[in-house]
Write a protein that holds these residues in place. Structure first.
Motif, mmCIF file in Angstrom:
data_model
loop_
_atom_site.group_PDB
_atom_site.id
_atom_site.type_symbol
_atom_site.label_atom_id
_atom_site.label_comp_id
_atom_site.label_asym_id
_atom_site.label_seq_id
_atom_site.Cartn_x
_atom_site.Cartn_y
_atom_site.Cartn_z
ATOM 1 N N ALA A 191 0.856 -1.183 0.000
ATOM 2 C CA ALA A 191 0.000 0.000 0.000
ATOM 3 C C ALA A 191 0.896 1.237 0.000
ATOM 4 O O ALA A 191 1.896 1.289 0.717
ATOM 5 C CB ALA A 191 -0.899 0.001 1.229
ATOM 6 N N PHE A 192 0.538 2.234 -0.809
ATOM 7 C CA PHE A 192 1.330 3.456 -0.935
ATOM 8 C C PHE A 192 0.535 4.652 -0.398
ATOM 9 O O PHE A 192 -0.670 4.764 -0.642
ATOM 10 C CB PHE A 192 1.710 3.701 -2.395
ATOM 11 C CG PHE A 192 2.671 2.674 -2.940
ATOM 12 C CD1 PHE A 192 4.041 2.895 -2.900
ATOM 13 C CD2 PHE A 192 2.207 1.486 -3.487
ATOM 14 C CE1 PHE A 192 4.938 1.958 -3.387
ATOM 15 C CE2 PHE A 192 3.089 0.540 -3.980
ATOM 16 C CZ PHE A 192 4.454 0.778 -3.932
ATOM 17 N N TYR A 193 1.245 5.543 0.307
ATOM 18 C CA TYR A 193 0.613 6.698 0.926
ATOM 19 C C TYR A 193 1.348 7.977 0.528
ATOM 20 O O TYR A 193 2.576 7.986 0.380
ATOM 21 C CB TYR A 193 0.652 6.577 2.450
ATOM 22 C CG TYR A 193 -0.096 5.391 3.003
ATOM 23 C CD1 TYR A 193 -1.391 5.521 3.500
ATOM 24 C CD2 TYR A 193 0.501 4.132 3.033
ATOM 25 C CE1 TYR A 193 -2.078 4.431 4.006
ATOM 26 C CE2 TYR A 193 -0.182 3.030 3.541
ATOM 27 C CZ TYR A 193 -1.473 3.185 4.029
ATOM 28 O OH TYR A 193 -2.147 2.093 4.530
ATOM 29 N N LYS A 194 0.584 9.046 0.348
ATOM 30 C CA LYS A 194 1.157 10.376 0.111
ATOM 31 C C LYS A 194 0.554 11.341 1.113
ATOM 32 O O LYS A 194 -0.679 11.458 1.202
ATOM 33 C CB LYS A 194 0.879 10.865 -1.311
ATOM 34 C CG LYS A 194 1.354 12.300 -1.569
ATOM 35 C CD LYS A 194 1.012 12.757 -2.973
ATOM 36 C CE LYS A 194 1.451 14.193 -3.193
ATOM 37 N NZ LYS A 194 0.603 15.158 -2.477
ATOM 38 N N ASP A 195 1.406 12.022 1.859
ATOM 39 C CA ASP A 195 0.968 12.980 2.875
ATOM 40 C C ASP A 195 -0.070 12.380 3.818
ATOM 41 O O ASP A 195 -1.030 13.038 4.228
ATOM 42 C CB ASP A 195 0.402 14.236 2.208
ATOM 43 C CG ASP A 195 1.453 14.979 1.385
ATOM 44 O OD1 ASP A 195 2.644 14.889 1.738
ATOM 45 O OD2 ASP A 195 1.073 15.629 0.389
ATOM 46 N N GLY A 196 0.117 11.093 4.136
ATOM 47 C CA GLY A 196 -0.745 10.415 5.095
ATOM 48 C C GLY A 196 -1.993 9.788 4.519
ATOM 49 O O GLY A 196 -2.706 9.071 5.229
ATOM 50 N N LEU A 209 5.271 13.942 0.869
ATOM 51 C CA LEU A 209 5.854 12.871 1.668
ATOM 52 C C LEU A 209 5.208 11.535 1.309
ATOM 53 O O LEU A 209 3.980 11.395 1.365
ATOM 54 C CB LEU A 209 5.645 13.146 3.160
ATOM 55 C CG LEU A 209 6.643 14.061 3.868
ATOM 56 C CD1 LEU A 209 6.186 14.311 5.308
ATOM 57 C CD2 LEU A 209 8.042 13.469 3.852
ATOM 58 N N TYR A 210 6.039 10.560 0.964
ATOM 59 C CA TYR A 210 5.553 9.243 0.554
ATOM 60 C C TYR A 210 6.075 8.159 1.497
ATOM 61 O O TYR A 210 7.188 8.257 2.019
ATOM 62 C CB TYR A 210 6.010 8.921 -0.868
ATOM 63 C CG TYR A 210 5.339 9.736 -1.952
ATOM 64 C CD1 TYR A 210 4.324 9.185 -2.729
ATOM 65 C CD2 TYR A 210 5.714 11.053 -2.197
ATOM 66 C CE1 TYR A 210 3.709 9.923 -3.734
ATOM 67 C CE2 TYR A 210 5.092 11.801 -3.184
ATOM 68 C CZ TYR A 210 4.098 11.231 -3.948
ATOM 69 O OH TYR A 210 3.484 11.970 -4.929
#
Length: 218
Positions: free
Chosen positions: A143-148, A171-172
């Motif tokens: 799973a990938f996240y950007k800025d939470g 932020l990743y």
């Protein structure tokens, strides 16, 4: 907590300590590494007379010089092999006149998952590939996240943004179920206009330097 502090130090340095005269490059071009990996850093400048030196700040030391206090190299070029957790920190090139390059943040976490993403700025419009890696296996669902916020889950552990825009800057991090989560890494996006202006400015500086040298010869 220490990793977060180093990240913010890096971001502040990137905004305040840049110059068009030198570029800090590294291979491989990524911000996170497993313990035992290796990385090479170099200050690249057409005018080698500036006397560039690679330095770093970590949680244990500040302004330490490549080749003397860490790594193997000659001041402007260094290799760290193997990497250990204490190599996490902020790296930059500095001249004898106190000019500085852009800074980069390298992270060597103690966990088993890292996010492979470019540490150098990505050009607007170019593709961006993110890879989530575990010490205990490859091509695992991640799973990938950007800025939470969750961006999505990829079965092969890779996510590609075909055409990067300024809105993709941020932020990743990534997560592999039952393996763990990577630290966060900042991804910068360079606008096409900014790259063009930088090239024009560098060309104008070269012409001015050539003009001054010609007058001195006369």
């Amino acid at each position: 907590m220490a990793g977060t502090s180093l990240l913010w130090i890096s971001l502040l340095s990137l905004m305040s300590c840049t110059t068009n005269q030198v570029t800090l490059n590294l291979s491989p071009n990524r911000s996170q590494f497993f313990r035992g990996d290796s990385v090479s850093l170099s200050c690249e400048d057409e005018d080698s007379s500036a006397g560039w030196t690679l330095r770093r700040n970590t949680t244990r030391e500040t302004r330490r010089v490549c080749g003397l206090d860490w790594g193997k190299g000659s001041g402007s070029s260094c290799t760290i092999d193997p990497l250990i957790q204490w190599d996490s920190g902020v790296y930059w090139c500095e001249s004898s006149q106190a000019a500085a390059s852009q800074s980069i943040n390298l992270t060597v976490p103690g966990g088993s998952v890292i996010l492979q993403s470019p540490v150098l700025p990505v050009m607007e419009g170019d593709p961006l590939t993110l890879s989530c890696r575990s010490k205990h296996g490859s091509r695992l669902p991640a799973a990938f996240y950007k800025d939470g916020s969750l961006m999505g889950t990829e079965p092969g552990g890779h996510m590609t943004i075909l055409h990067v825009s300024r809105s993709d800057e941020g932020l990743y991090r990534c997560n592999i179920s039952s393996h763990g989560e990577s630290p966060s890494s900042w991804i910068s996006v360079t606008a096409v206009e900014a790259r063009y202006l930088a090239a024009v400015t560098a060309d104008q500086e070269d012409k001015l330097t050539d003009g001054k040298q010609s007058k001195e010869l006369v």
